[in-house]
Design a protein around this motif. Structure first.
Motif, short mmCIF file in Angstrom:
data_model
loop_
_atom_site.label_atom_id
_atom_site.label_comp_id
_atom_site.label_asym_id
_atom_site.label_seq_id
_atom_site.Cartn_x
_atom_site.Cartn_y
_atom_site.Cartn_z
N HIS B 7 -5.31 2.85 -5.16
CA HIS B 7 -6.56 2.55 -5.88
C HIS B 7 -6.34 2.60 -7.38
O HIS B 7 -5.53 3.42 -7.85
CB HIS B 7 -7.63 3.59 -5.51
N PRO B 8 -7.05 1.79 -8.15
CA PRO B 8 -7.96 0.74 -7.68
C PRO B 8 -7.19 -0.50 -7.23
O PRO B 8 -6.01 -0.62 -7.51
CB PRO B 8 -8.79 0.45 -8.93
N SER B 9 -7.85 -1.41 -6.58
CA SER B 9 -7.18 -2.63 -6.16
C SER B 9 -7.13 -3.65 -7.30
O SER B 9 -6.26 -4.52 -7.33
CB SER B 9 -7.90 -3.25 -4.96
N ARG B 10 -8.08 -3.50 -8.19
CA ARG B 10 -8.14 -4.44 -9.30
C ARG B 10 -8.76 -3.73 -10.50
O ARG B 10 -9.72 -2.99 -10.34
CB ARG B 10 -9.02 -5.63 -8.90
N VAL B 11 -8.18 -3.91 -11.66
CA VAL B 11 -8.73 -3.28 -12.85
C VAL B 11 -8.51 -4.17 -14.06
O VAL B 11 -7.45 -4.79 -14.20
CB VAL B 11 -8.13 -1.87 -13.07
N ILE B 12 -9.54 -4.24 -14.88
CA ILE B 12 -9.46 -4.95 -16.15
C ILE B 12 -9.68 -3.92 -17.25
O ILE B 12 -10.64 -3.15 -17.19
CB ILE B 12 -10.52 -6.06 -16.25
N CYS B 13 -8.78 -3.88 -18.21
CA CYS B 13 -8.95 -2.91 -19.29
C CYS B 13 -8.70 -3.58 -20.63
O CYS B 13 -8.09 -4.65 -20.70
CB CYS B 13 -8.02 -1.71 -19.10
N LYS B 14 -9.16 -2.91 -21.66
CA LYS B 14 -8.96 -3.44 -23.00
C LYS B 14 -7.60 -3.01 -23.53
O LYS B 14 -7.07 -1.94 -23.18
CB LYS B 14 -10.06 -2.95 -23.93
N ILE B 102 14.67 6.11 6.50
CA ILE B 102 15.30 5.39 7.60
C ILE B 102 14.30 4.53 8.37
O ILE B 102 14.67 3.60 9.08
CB ILE B 102 16.02 6.36 8.56
N SER B 103 13.03 4.84 8.22
CA SER B 103 12.01 4.06 8.92
C SER B 103 11.43 2.96 8.07
O SER B 103 10.46 2.31 8.46
CB SER B 103 10.89 4.99 9.41
N GLY B 104 11.99 2.75 6.90
CA GLY B 104 11.47 1.72 6.03
C GLY B 104 10.34 2.27 5.16
O GLY B 104 10.01 3.45 5.21
N TYR B 105 9.78 1.39 4.38
CA TYR B 105 8.75 1.78 3.44
C TYR B 105 7.38 1.28 3.89
O TYR B 105 7.26 0.20 4.46
CB TYR B 105 9.03 1.17 2.05
N THR B 106 6.38 2.09 3.58
CA THR B 106 5.00 1.64 3.73
C THR B 106 4.45 1.39 2.34
O THR B 106 4.52 2.26 1.47
CB THR B 106 4.16 2.72 4.44
N PHE B 107 3.94 0.21 2.15
CA PHE B 107 3.44 -0.18 0.83
C PHE B 107 1.93 0.03 0.73
O PHE B 107 1.19 -0.14 1.71
CB PHE B 107 3.75 -1.66 0.55
N GLY B 108 1.49 0.39 -0.46
CA GLY B 108 0.07 0.36 -0.76
C GLY B 108 -0.37 -1.08 -0.91
O GLY B 108 0.45 -2.00 -0.93
N SER B 109 -1.66 -1.27 -1.04
CA SER B 109 -2.21 -2.63 -1.10
C SER B 109 -2.07 -3.27 -2.47
O SER B 109 -2.33 -4.45 -2.63
CB SER B 109 -3.68 -2.62 -0.68
N GLY B 110 -1.61 -2.50 -3.44
CA GLY B 110 -1.36 -3.06 -4.76
C GLY B 110 -2.56 -2.98 -5.69
O GLY B 110 -3.71 -2.88 -5.25
N THR B 111 -2.26 -3.00 -6.97
CA THR B 111 -3.29 -2.97 -8.01
C THR B 111 -3.02 -4.11 -8.97
O THR B 111 -1.93 -4.20 -9.55
CB THR B 111 -3.26 -1.64 -8.80
N ARG B 112 -4.00 -4.98 -9.10
CA ARG B 112 -3.85 -6.08 -10.06
C ARG B 112 -4.46 -5.65 -11.38
O ARG B 112 -5.66 -5.45 -11.49
CB ARG B 112 -4.54 -7.34 -9.54
N LEU B 113 -3.60 -5.48 -12.36
CA LEU B 113 -4.03 -5.04 -13.68
C LEU B 113 -4.10 -6.22 -14.63
O LEU B 113 -3.13 -6.98 -14.74
CB LEU B 113 -3.05 -4.00 -14.23
N THR B 114 -5.23 -6.36 -15.26
CA THR B 114 -5.40 -7.37 -16.30
C THR B 114 -5.78 -6.66 -17.59
O THR B 114 -6.76 -5.92 -17.62
CB THR B 114 -6.49 -8.39 -15.94
N VAL B 115 -5.01 -6.87 -18.63
CA VAL B 115 -5.28 -6.26 -19.93
C VAL B 115 -5.77 -7.36 -20.86
O VAL B 115 -5.09 -8.37 -21.05
CB VAL B 115 -4.03 -5.60 -20.51
N VAL B 116 -6.97 -7.16 -21.40
CA VAL B 116 -7.57 -8.21 -22.24
C VAL B 116 -7.65 -7.74 -23.70
O VAL B 116 -7.53 -6.58 -24.00
CB VAL B 116 -8.98 -8.59 -21.72
#
Lengths: 110, 116
Positions: B7-14, B102-116
């Protein structure tokens, strides 16, 4: 030379065909091998693991490992449009971190 | 199966502000967590390896003072992007594994960061 090499593709196959994805690795101490699927805009998910030479089948997926040739492959039988994604190959030494290839993009055309 | 929540899945920051991303292993103890960055249509780029209770190990070229990683417990690692700039805009993904991997990796769902 990259530690894990994959053809970037794109690989395009018709629906129902067999898709063959290939991967070579350079580190001979690698013991565990994985295939991950990553849909566009999403994170990777583990779909296959293989540890011994030979074939491992799971549903429509078959992973193949040849340690002598340092070669790993993934076969997808009866390919479906929903299989369209980028497939990442990863090699891991014992108790070490995985090294990922750059991925092969697969498109299955209806 | 193993689940990693991000978390978060998506964030826009300045520009100039900081953003914290959380990665939690929900049903297993993750002794090791990894943080990746992925630009559009490019491959995963490992940023750092995070071990519980110790300092993170950063990959070459990744600024440790800009990307602060804390792995305070066996189920939580955080990545803070400090003084974010538009070029930091990317898809940030965490993964977790038990000690051996040895069992591989479990990934999170990712966070898309946009900086404006």
């Amino acid at each position: 030379q990259k530690e894990v090499e994959q053809n970037s593709g794109p690989l395009s196959v018709p629906e129902g065909a067999i898709a063959s994805l290939n991967c070579t690795y350079s580190d001979r101490v690698s013991q565990s091998f994985f295939w991950y699927r990553q849909y566009s805009g999403k994170s990777p998910e583990l779909i296959m693991s293989i540890y011994s030479n030979g074939d491992k089948e799971d549903g429509r997926f078959t992973a193949q490992l040849n340690k002598a040739s340092q070669y790993v492959s993934l076969l997808i039988r009866d390919s479906q449009p929903s299989d369209s994604a980028t497939y990442l190959c990863a090699a891991t030494p014992n108790a070490g971190k995985s090294t990922f290839g750059d991925g092969t993009t697969l498109t299955v055309k209806p | 199966g193993a689940v990693v929540s991000q978390h978060p899945s998506r964030v826009i920051c300045k520009s100039g502000t900081s953003v914290k991303i959380e990665c939690r292993s929900l049903d297993f103890q993750a002794t090791t967590m990894f943080w990746y960055r992925q630009f559009p249509k490019q491959s995963l780029m490992l940023m750092a390896t995070s071990n519980e209770g110790s300092k993170a190990t950063y990959e070459q070229g990744v600024e440790k003072d800009k990307f602060l990683i804390n792995h305070a417990s066996l189920t939580l690692s955080t990545l803070t992007v400090t003084s974010a700039h538009p070029e930091d805009s990317s898809f940030y993904i965490c993964s977790a594994t038990t000690g051996t991997g040895i069992s591989g990796y479990t990934f999170g769902s990712g966070t898309r960061l946009t900086v404006v």
